[in-house]
Design a protein around this motif. Sequence first.
Motif, PDB file in Angstrom:
ATOM      1  N   SER A 211       0.786  -1.101   0.057  1.00 13.94           N
ATOM      2  CA  SER A 211      -0.100  -0.073   0.051  1.00 13.94           C
ATOM      3  C   SER A 211       0.871   1.094   0.086  1.00 13.94           C
ATOM      4  O   SER A 211       0.553   2.235  -0.747  1.00 13.94           O
TER       5      SER A 211
ATOM      6  N   ASP B 119       1.653  -4.297  -9.796  1.00 12.00           N
ATOM      7  CA  ASP B 119       1.528  -4.447  -8.296  1.00 12.00           C
ATOM      8  C   ASP B 119       1.444  -6.115  -8.038  1.00 12.00           C
ATOM      9  O   ASP B 119       0.668  -6.971  -8.519  1.00 12.00           O
TER      10      ASP B 119
ATOM     11  N   TYR C  23       1.303 -11.190  -4.330  1.00 12.99           N
ATOM     12  CA  TYR C  23       0.706 -12.642  -3.843  1.00 12.99           C
ATOM     13  C   TYR C  23       1.642 -13.500  -4.336  1.00 12.99           C
ATOM     14  O   TYR C  23       1.607 -14.717  -4.673  1.00 12.99           O
TER      15      TYR C  23
ATOM     16  N   ARG D 199       3.279  -4.419   8.186  1.00 18.77           N
ATOM     17  CA  ARG D 199       3.679  -3.275   7.015  1.00 18.77           C
ATOM     18  C   ARG D 199       4.848  -3.333   6.410  1.00 18.77           C
ATOM     19  O   ARG D 199       5.459  -2.628   6.378  1.00 18.77           O
TER      20      ARG D 199
END
Length: 394
Positions: free
Chosen positions: A101, A208, A211, A251
């Motif tokens: 993010s 992006d 995963y 994070r």
Amino acid sequence: MFEHLDAPMQDPILSLTVAFREDPRPEKIDLGIGVYRNSEGITPIMEAVRTAAIELAETQVTKSYVGLAGDEQFNRAMTDLLLADTAAYSRAAAIQTPGASGALRMLADLIAYSRPGATVWISNPSYVNHRPVMEAAGLTVREYTYFNTETKAVDEDAMLAQIESLGEQDVLLLHGCCHNPTGGDISIESWQRIAELTHERGFLPFVDIAYQGFGDGLMEDAAGLRVLADSVPELVIATSCSKNFGLYRERTGAAIVVGQTPEDSLKAKGHIQRMARATYTMPPDHGAALVSMILNREELKANWMKELASMNQRINGLREQLVVGFREASDSDRFDYFGEHRGMFSVTGLSPAQIEQLKQNHAIYVVSGGRVNVAGLTEKDIPQVVKAFLAVGA
Ligand SMILES: Cc1ncc(COP(=O)(O)O)c(C=O)c1O
């Protein structure tokens, strides 16, 4: 100061989590939340992460600041994981960020600074936070055709046809693997075509990849990204350790910039550091310190890779069990898409009314839009899910 504010919109996924928690029915199943769960329904701490955390607690001598770019060993290891042996590798510069993010936002800010007026093209549908993050950075967002809701597969021809019309003011945001929310990924041929179109049309690819290791394997999941990395002049990447290291709350992620020259990438990194300084200043250290230790130590890395592979097998095993369960119960192959999709999610095409019935009558929670988290299931849930889906007319 604040009296005129309107009521903020609730995050639909987080509201669903609250409703699920408050539901007293013991048979309830949560298919909404975006985390991996093991067969006991727990989001586990990976063994390599636990080992590294214990060692770090015993050996770390200070909690002083690390620096604007975070842990440079981590940055190198994350770049290796994605770009080792590609043409882009020697031109790449990475900066540690608070999750993918943080990377998405920092890269969006960099693009807005470097190319004011740029338009970011996101897939329809896309990760729920892509649009807000890009818009918060002042970028215009448009959508490209992605998913065919009838076939439950990517409409690659329509997607590529649209990409053919992009130009130098455009940024093409792609999911590296395990598309969120649909589960439908593009073929390697489409990645090759996108690389060609990048040269022909001059847009910037932005990948992006949240995963890596949850689809077909660590290297396999980066294959499309690596096609771009071997060919295109410029590329930006947001990557995450939330899922594949199970470090959601720590994070941990990185933004990687590949410029036309190593000097360009370093300049871009410097601007990201400047922007990070004005935002959160420095990323949190703990998660990155663990990842750095794991990726730079053979034994820990092997242990991590083994556990990640077993999580990946479990997800793909659940997908197969859904296919078999639905085939037997529905006497049709219309749910075979569960076996073709990759990663944690699949878009099911459930209507809002069906989603409501699942919740009210079957204690099964699905987010609006019909995304289900296959990786949130346990094996014993599958018969109940199959029965309920068919009961609501899926
Ligand atoms: C496609 C995609 N990108 C980025 C993210 C954000 O991940 P992180 O937890 O690293 O911020 C997610 C998380 O769900 C995601 O699905």
